[in-house]
Design a protein around this motif. Structure first.
Motif, PDB file in Angstrom:
ATOM      1  N   THR A  85       0.960  -1.319  -0.235  1.00  0.00           N
ATOM      2  CA  THR A  85       0.035  -0.040  -0.019  1.00  0.00           C
ATOM      3  C   THR A  85       0.900   1.227   0.158  1.00  0.00           C
ATOM      4  OG1 THR A  85      -1.811  -1.107   1.009  1.00  0.00           O
ATOM      5  CG2 THR A  85      -1.905   1.393   1.334  1.00  0.00           C
ATOM      6  N   LEU A  86       2.072   1.283   0.785  1.00  0.00           N
ATOM      7  CA  LEU A  86       3.044   2.507   0.866  1.00  0.00           C
ATOM      8  C   LEU A  86       3.639   2.690  -0.430  1.00  0.00           C
ATOM      9  CD1 LEU A  86       4.219   2.299   4.473  1.00  0.00           C
ATOM     10  CD2 LEU A  86       3.081   4.049   3.374  1.00  0.00           C
ATOM     11  N   GLN A  87       3.913   1.492  -0.882  1.00  0.00           N
ATOM     12  CA  GLN A  87       4.641   1.504  -2.281  1.00  0.00           C
ATOM     13  C   GLN A  87       3.830   2.085  -3.535  1.00  0.00           C
ATOM     14  OE1 GLN A  87       5.947  -2.520  -2.537  1.00  0.00           O
ATOM     15  NE2 GLN A  87       7.869  -2.182  -2.059  1.00  0.00           N
ATOM     16  N   THR A  88       2.645   1.756  -3.745  1.00  0.00           N
ATOM     17  CA  THR A  88       1.562   2.460  -4.339  1.00  0.00           C
ATOM     18  C   THR A  88       1.553   3.774  -4.088  1.00  0.00           C
ATOM     19  OG1 THR A  88       0.486   0.458  -4.636  1.00  0.00           O
ATOM     20  CG2 THR A  88      -0.814   2.111  -5.395  1.00  0.00           C
ATOM     21  N   PHE A  89       1.146   4.309  -2.872  1.00  0.00           N
ATOM     22  CA  PHE A  89       1.032   5.504  -2.382  1.00  0.00           C
ATOM     23  C   PHE A  89       2.319   6.488  -2.871  1.00  0.00           C
ATOM     24  CE2 PHE A  89       1.108   8.653   1.330  1.00  0.00           C
ATOM     25  CZ  PHE A  89      -0.048   9.274   1.160  1.00  0.00           C
ATOM     26  N   MET A  90       3.277   5.840  -2.603  1.00  0.00           N
ATOM     27  CA  MET A  90       4.598   6.667  -2.952  1.00  0.00           C
ATOM     28  C   MET A  90       4.708   6.875  -4.403  1.00  0.00           C
ATOM     29  SD  MET A  90       7.045   4.821   0.105  1.00  0.00           S
ATOM     30  CE  MET A  90       8.661   5.491  -0.399  1.00  0.00           C
ATOM     31  N   THR A  91       4.495   5.908  -5.077  1.00  0.00           N
ATOM     32  CA  THR A  91       4.599   5.973  -6.476  1.00  0.00           C
ATOM     33  C   THR A  91       3.755   6.987  -7.006  1.00  0.00           C
ATOM     34  OG1 THR A  91       5.233   3.659  -6.758  1.00  0.00           O
ATOM     35  CG2 THR A  91       4.215   4.799  -8.678  1.00  0.00           C
ATOM     36  N   ALA A  92       2.460   7.065  -6.583  1.00  0.00           N
ATOM     37  CA  ALA A  92       1.589   8.021  -7.028  1.00  0.00           C
ATOM     38  C   ALA A  92       1.970   9.499  -6.510  1.00  0.00           C
ATOM     39  CB  ALA A  92       0.118   7.858  -6.311  1.00  0.00           C
ATOM     40  N   LEU A  93       2.704   9.680  -5.633  1.00  0.00           N
ATOM     41  CA  LEU A  93       3.052  10.889  -4.949  1.00  0.00           C
ATOM     42  C   LEU A  93       4.721  11.309  -5.782  1.00  0.00           C
ATOM     43  CD1 LEU A  93       2.315  10.953  -1.172  1.00  0.00           C
ATOM     44  CD2 LEU A  93       1.546  12.580  -2.683  1.00  0.00           C
ATOM     45  N   GLY A  94       5.231  10.564  -6.436  1.00  0.00           N
ATOM     46  CA  GLY A  94       6.297  10.772  -7.157  1.00  0.00           C
ATOM     47  C   GLY A  94       7.436  10.662  -6.145  1.00  0.00           C
ATOM     48  N   VAL A  95       7.338   9.745  -4.932  1.00  0.00           N
ATOM     49  CA  VAL A  95       8.542   9.694  -4.003  1.00  0.00           C
ATOM     50  C   VAL A  95       9.441   8.343  -4.626  1.00  0.00           C
ATOM     51  CG1 VAL A  95       8.801   9.102  -1.641  1.00  0.00           C
ATOM     52  CG2 VAL A  95       7.081  10.797  -2.367  1.00  0.00           C
ATOM     53  N   HIS A  96      10.689   8.513  -4.436  1.00  0.00           N
ATOM     54  CA  HIS A  96      11.609   7.390  -4.743  1.00  0.00           C
ATOM     55  C   HIS A  96      11.460   6.332  -3.588  1.00  0.00           C
ATOM     56  CE1 HIS A  96      14.306  10.256  -7.020  1.00  0.00           C
ATOM     57  NE2 HIS A  96      13.147  10.107  -7.955  1.00  0.00           N
TER      58      HIS A  96
END
Length: 275
Positions: A85-96
């Motif tokens: 869930t965090l990885q999906t969230f981070m990808t959507a936010l543009g976070v490495h």
């Protein structure tokens, strides 16, 4: 700013002392950063979004300054499902992505290979941690849902809204703020795609210096965004220079401003269909 930061020293307001301190300059090794997320009830929320965005901009700023950096994300209960869930969230936010997710400070030491040089938090409960403490302000408001994206939703509008405020101050992000940020992103992406068709010109030196100074002074992203707004409408700046300015600064801001390059003519012809 990439290409303008060779002499810049990044300073941060340390969350414990409230004084500006220079970030470590460890040219002979990886800089180490730990990012501490609060408890997640269900989906990640606005506080998690802001902590992650601030950490990501700091990482991008230090990398542009010639550093190499490794970071770990400490989160309660890093179960496989929560990590996904965090990885999906981070990808959507543009976070490495981090080197690892963990719930243990001891594991953070092992992952990073030593104590963190920089620690990013959303509250004051970790003042015993070593390194420079980057305290991120809370987020309030009806527009600050910051959850995993629904179909067609662009969380980079949330990112833009957060970057338009000083990271250490509490912020209220309304639905209107997010809608306006989304409109700004759409406008900038279309203009960048248009400017990309012009002959390339260098970034104006005064813009590069101002951006480097703003980022070096406690991650002054609001000032960087103001530079983009002024460059957008500047009559004396060639379109090729506007493109290079937006593309270069976007390496720090992470707003995907070059996303529409190559798509704009197809859209105008009615041939482009979003993925």
């Amino acid at each position: 700013m990439p290409g303008e930061r060779n002499q810049a020293v990044t300073t941060i307001i340390d969350g414990r002392t409230r004084h500006a301190v220079a970030l470590p300059s460890a040219r002979d090794r990886l800089l180490r950063m730990s990012v501490h997320l609060p408890v997640i009830n269900g989906e990640p929320g606005p506080v998690h979004a802001r902590i992650l965005v601030v950490a990501d901009v700091l990482l991008r700023t230090l990398e542009a300054d010639g550093h190499q950096l490794i970071w770990a994300c400490e989160v309660p209960d890093p179960s496989p499902e929560r990590v996904r869930t965090l990885q999906t969230f981070m990808t959507a936010l543009g976070v490495h992505s981090p080197a690892s997710f963990t719930s243990s400070s001891g594991e953070v030491l092992d992952i990073l290979g030593g104590p963190a040089d920089v620690c990013v938090f959303g509250d004051g409960r970790h003042d015993a941690e070593p390194g420079v403490w980057v305290g991120v302000g809370r987020v309030d408001g009806t527009g600050a849902h910051g959850q995993c994206p629904a179909a067609g939703e662009d969380l980079l509008a949330i990112r833009l809204g957060l970057l338009s405020r000083p990271y250490h101050r509490p912020v209220t992000l309304t639905s209107s703020d997010v809608v306006e940020a989304d409109r700004t992103l759409l406008r900038w992406r279309e203009r960048v795609a248009h400017w990309a068709c012009s002959p390339s010109k260098p970034v104006p030196q005064e813009v590069g210096r101002a951006a480097a100074d703003a980022l070096a002074a406690d991650l002054g992203t609001p000032a960087v965004l103001d530079l983009l707004l002024r460059a957008e409408v500047a009559d004396g700046v060639p379109e090729g220079a506007k493109f290079e300015t937006f593309a270069s600064l976007d390496r720090i801001l992470g707003l995907e401003l070059i996303r529409e390059i190559g798509r704009l003519p197809l859209r105008e012809a009615g041939l482009f269909r979003p993925d």
